[in-house]
Design an enzyme around this catalytic site. Structure first.
Site, mmCIF file in Angstrom:
data_model
loop_
_atom_site.group_PDB
_atom_site.id
_atom_site.type_symbol
_atom_site.label_atom_id
_atom_site.label_comp_id
_atom_site.label_asym_id
_atom_site.label_seq_id
_atom_site.Cartn_x
_atom_site.Cartn_y
_atom_site.Cartn_z
ATOM 1 N N PHE A 149 -69.387 14.451 84.744
ATOM 2 C CA PHE A 149 -70.133 14.973 85.909
ATOM 3 C C PHE A 149 -70.761 13.865 86.741
ATOM 4 C CE2 PHE A 149 -73.780 14.314 83.121
ATOM 5 C CZ PHE A 149 -74.754 13.899 84.021
ATOM 6 N N LYS A 173 -58.601 17.061 85.495
ATOM 7 C CA LYS A 173 -59.565 18.098 85.071
ATOM 8 C C LYS A 173 -60.971 17.499 85.259
ATOM 9 C CE LYS A 173 -62.080 19.489 82.275
ATOM 10 N NZ LYS A 173 -63.522 19.657 82.630
ATOM 11 N N GLU A 176 -66.764 20.550 85.196
ATOM 12 C CA GLU A 176 -67.024 21.901 85.706
ATOM 13 C C GLU A 176 -68.429 22.022 86.297
ATOM 14 O OE1 GLU A 176 -66.722 20.782 82.703
ATOM 15 O OE2 GLU A 176 -67.684 21.999 81.154
ATOM 16 N N ARG A 177 -69.270 20.965 86.100
ATOM 17 C CA ARG A 177 -70.635 21.051 86.621
ATOM 18 C C ARG A 177 -70.702 20.713 88.111
ATOM 19 N NH1 ARG A 177 -74.166 18.148 82.027
ATOM 20 N NH2 ARG A 177 -72.193 17.484 81.156
ATOM 21 N N SER A 226 -68.637 11.515 77.286
ATOM 22 C CA SER A 226 -69.510 11.110 76.176
ATOM 23 C C SER A 226 -68.664 10.660 74.979
ATOM 24 C CB SER A 226 -70.395 12.291 75.787
ATOM 25 O OG SER A 226 -69.588 13.382 75.421
ATOM 26 N N CYS A 281 -73.217 5.434 83.177
ATOM 27 C CA CYS A 281 -72.869 4.772 81.912
ATOM 28 C C CYS A 281 -73.186 3.289 81.979
ATOM 29 C CB CYS A 281 -71.410 4.987 81.579
ATOM 30 S SG CYS A 281 -70.340 4.075 82.660
ATOM 31 N N GLU A 383 -78.008 7.519 73.396
ATOM 32 C CA GLU A 383 -77.904 7.514 74.861
ATOM 33 C C GLU A 383 -78.749 8.672 75.398
ATOM 34 O OE1 GLU A 383 -74.125 8.810 76.643
ATOM 35 O OE2 GLU A 383 -74.305 7.141 78.044
HETATM 36 P P1 NAD Z 1 -68.874 15.118 78.558
HETATM 37 O O1 NAD Z 1 -68.276 14.351 77.444
HETATM 38 O O2 NAD Z 1 -69.758 16.269 78.236
HETATM 39 O O3 NAD Z 1 -67.712 15.704 79.508
HETATM 40 C C1 NAD Z 1 -66.683 14.904 79.995
HETATM 41 C C2 NAD Z 1 -65.458 15.768 80.242
HETATM 42 O O4 NAD Z 1 -65.024 16.324 78.985
HETATM 43 C C3 NAD Z 1 -65.715 16.952 81.162
HETATM 44 O O5 NAD Z 1 -64.589 17.106 82.008
HETATM 45 C C4 NAD Z 1 -65.882 18.127 80.216
HETATM 46 O O6 NAD Z 1 -65.449 19.349 80.772
HETATM 47 C C5 NAD Z 1 -65.012 17.754 79.042
HETATM 48 N N1 NAD Z 1 -65.546 18.231 77.758
HETATM 49 C C6 NAD Z 1 -66.853 18.438 77.439
HETATM 50 N N2 NAD Z 1 -66.961 18.846 76.159
HETATM 51 C C7 NAD Z 1 -65.716 18.890 75.650
HETATM 52 C C8 NAD Z 1 -65.190 19.228 74.372
HETATM 53 N N3 NAD Z 1 -65.973 19.599 73.364
HETATM 54 N N4 NAD Z 1 -63.852 19.160 74.194
HETATM 55 C C9 NAD Z 1 -63.040 18.779 75.195
HETATM 56 N N5 NAD Z 1 -63.499 18.444 76.439
HETATM 57 C C10 NAD Z 1 -64.812 18.505 76.668
HETATM 58 O O7 NAD Z 1 -69.637 14.065 79.492
HETATM 59 P P2 NAD Z 1 -70.565 14.350 80.739
HETATM 60 O O8 NAD Z 1 -71.847 14.916 80.275
HETATM 61 O O9 NAD Z 1 -69.802 15.067 81.801
HETATM 62 O O10 NAD Z 1 -70.775 12.855 81.267
HETATM 63 C C11 NAD Z 1 -71.759 12.002 80.762
HETATM 64 C C12 NAD Z 1 -71.191 11.071 79.710
HETATM 65 O O11 NAD Z 1 -70.107 10.326 80.244
HETATM 66 C C13 NAD Z 1 -72.195 10.026 79.248
HETATM 67 O O12 NAD Z 1 -72.093 9.888 77.867
HETATM 68 C C14 NAD Z 1 -71.756 8.764 79.959
HETATM 69 O O13 NAD Z 1 -72.113 7.560 79.319
HETATM 70 C C15 NAD Z 1 -70.281 8.945 79.962
HETATM 71 N N6 NAD Z 1 -69.648 8.129 80.989
HETATM 72 C C16 NAD Z 1 -68.968 7.032 80.582
HETATM 73 C C17 NAD Z 1 -68.386 6.210 81.516
HETATM 74 C C18 NAD Z 1 -67.639 4.999 81.085
HETATM 75 O O14 NAD Z 1 -66.957 4.430 81.924
HETATM 76 N N7 NAD Z 1 -67.700 4.571 79.850
HETATM 77 C C19 NAD Z 1 -68.484 6.517 82.878
HETATM 78 C C20 NAD Z 1 -69.173 7.658 83.259
HETATM 79 C C21 NAD Z 1 -69.747 8.465 82.296
#
Ligand code: NAD
Length: 499
Positions: A149, A173, A176-177, A226, A281, A383
């Site tokens: 998101f 994909k 969704e937020r 994450s 991140c 985090e």
């Molecule tokens: P998230 O892991 O909750 O979601 C990321 C994606 O995965 C979304 O599209 C979501 O729909 C999907 N998803 C969520 N739960 C899932 C599951 N159980 N099974 C399969 N797919 C699932 O992350 P977020 O809250 O959207 O974003 C924040 C996180 O992203 C933080 O931890 C941040 O550090 C990380 N991030 C990392 C980088 C990097 O380059 N390393 C960059 C941006 C964000």
């Protein structure tokens, strides 16, 4: 009735899926739209469209594909305000920050427009008698991206422009937020010349992700999100035979040496810790101060800097920090502050009681500052992904580096110093993928690649930049011989060698 957000499949907007989920304006806490969450059959339709479009797109010359990226760059610039308004409305970040993320995304589109140069391959003439040998980089087929998101425009643009420039088709994909900006960009891609089916966007949650991961037609998956989900996506994607790169969470430390310029540290850290409400991140939620004197000076500067931060709706250009993304996330971050107090850290600035007039239901949290943070505390280890900055005090650079090296995450880190030798030792030896020297957010430019170490990245290749060309192509090496007419052809039983 709230407006609905569907998917982008085969060059047009479509609706459908398991259910509809509310999309909120984080500044007001009100649901403004509803997004369709794709089911397996919707994902299947997107993959089928990408699969059907692949042979035609692969056959388009790299130069023509690159020209499409050039046009897309222009369209993104022309529609910048419209795109950023969608980001602010659904994510909450302030408009200038949304513009910054779009600009970094556009730089990736620009880099993708160098594809003909990047795909040139390698050639060796006369590798043997009348033998030439060359390597070329061929596309994979249908590729996919799953994005978080916090950068709804930039992170997708880390992925699909280069995937397409290399000749692949793509299924995205997004989160969704905050799903709307990815759809608008997909529409602009069509206007730029991306044929129907070459880029598809499906909204959804875990069900959609699982369908993408299980489908054998998808050759490669890029994931950013994450760490627990990154690890899951990496394992499930690899198990179904895909190439996977999965970028996860972070806990970036800034080391402040006794000789650092305190003013630079303070202004850098205010932006790095509280910009985008800490939802980056590459945010820096930890300062490791080497020595008590520098700790005291930096804390004094931070306290007065924090007092000047304006928190409010992202659409108001006078604000520095918008709301967090959701009520659930707001409660989680507040819970970390409670936990830090309970564990014995000293809370110097408490952001929990902030009120934004006229926005009582918005997900606002003020900046918070802790001193005396210890490595065993939850607020150190986990985090938080919010506007919470902690100061850890150590006595030496080596002690600071040991902390970083032992931490679960290794995304980015930075050092503030005027000592070149210390900076060089730090960047040479520290266990993190991206290092800043007097640069708080060392996010690589588009022609380098982005990625962390340890549990911040699962896979071998980083995202965007030169690694993206390698990730979205496979190498083929061809050896050719054109013997002259009448050459003496004898069977050879020894293994061919250059001798
Ligand atoms: P998230 O892991 O909750 O979601 C990321 C994606 O995965 C979304 O599209 C979501 O729909 C999907 N998803 C969520 N739960 C899932 C599951 N159980 N099974 C399969 N797919 C699932 O992350 P977020 O809250 O959207 O974003 C924040 C996180 O992203 C933080 O931890 C941040 O550090 C990380 N991030 C990392 C980088 C990097 O380059 N390393 C960059 C941006 C964000």
């Amino acid at each position: 009735m709230l407006p609905t957000i569907g998917h982008w499949i085969d060059g047009k907007r479509v609706e459908g899926g398991v259910c509809l989920q509310d999309v909120f304006d984080p500044a007001t806490g009100k649901a403004e739209k509803r997004v369709f969450l794709a089911d397996e059959s919707t994902i299947g339709a997107a993959i089928a469209s990408a699969q059907a479009a692949y042979p035609g797109w692969r056959a388009v010359s790299p130069a023509r594909r690159a020209r499409v990226m050039g046009r897309l760059k222009q369209l993104l610039e022309e529609h910048a305000e419209e795109i950023c308004a969608l980001v602010t409305a659904e994510h909450g970040k302030v408009a200038s920050d949304a513009m910054g993320e779009l600009q970094r995304g556009i730089e990736n589109v620009e880099y993708a427009s160098y594809a003909p140069e990047l795909l040139k391959g390698q050639h060796s003439k006369d590798a043997g008698p009348a033998i030439d040998c060359w390597s070329e980089f061929q596309p994979l087929g249908v590729t996919a991206g799953i994005t978080p998101f916090n950068f709804p425009v930039m992170v997708p643009l880390w992925m699909w422009p280069m995937a397409l420039a290399c000749g692949n088709t793509f299924v995205l994909k997004p989160s969704e937020r905050d799903p709307s900006s990815a759809l608008l960009v997909a529409q602009l891609a069509v206007e730029a010349g991306v044929p129907a089916g070459v880029l598809n966007v499906v909204n959804g949650d875990k069900e959609a992700v699982d369908a993408l991961l299980a489908d054998r037609r998808v050759q490669a998956v890029s994931f950013v999100g994450s760490t627990p989900v990154a690890e899951y996506v990496y394992a499930a994607g690899c198990a179904s035979g895909k190439r996977v790169q999965a970028l996860g969470g972070a806990k970036n430390h800034a080391v402040v040496m006794p000789d650092a310029n305190v003013k630079t540290v303070v202004s850098s850290m205010i932006g790095a810790a509280f910009g985008s409400c800490g939802e980056r991140c590459m945010a820096v939620p930890l300062i490791v101060a080497v020595g008590d004197d520098v700790a005291k000076a930096v804390i004094a500067g931070l306290k007065s800097g924090i007092a000047r931060i304006k928190v409010g709706p992202g659409i108001d250009s006078g604000n520095d920090m918008g709301p967090l993304v959701s009520r659930q996330h707001l409660e989680k971050v507040k819970g970390y502050i409670d936990q830090g107090v309970a564990e014995g850290a000293t809370l110097l600035v408490d952001g929990r009681e902030i009120r934004v007039p006229g926005h009582d239901e918005g997900y606002f949290l003020g900046p918070s500052l802790f001193d005396d943070v210890k490595p065993e505390m939850k607020i150190y280890r986990e985090e938080i992904f919010g506007p919470v900055l902690g100061v850890v005090r150590v006595k030496t650079l080596r002690e600071a580096m040991d902390l970083i090296d032992r931490h679960e995450y290794g995304n980015g880190t930075c050092i503030f110093t005027r000592d070149g030798e210390a900076a060089r030792y730090f960047s040479d030896n520290v266990l993190a993928g991206m290092v800043g020297i007097n640069v708080p957010l060392p996010v690589p430019v588009a022609y380098h690649s982005f990625g962390g170490w340890k549990r911040s990245l699962f896979g071998d290749l980083h995202v965007y930049g030169p690694d993206a060309v390698r990730f979205y192509t496979r190498r083929k090496t061809i050896t050719q011989r054109w013997p002259s007419a009448g050459a003496d052809e004898k069977a050879v039983f020894s293994f061919p060698s250059g001798r």
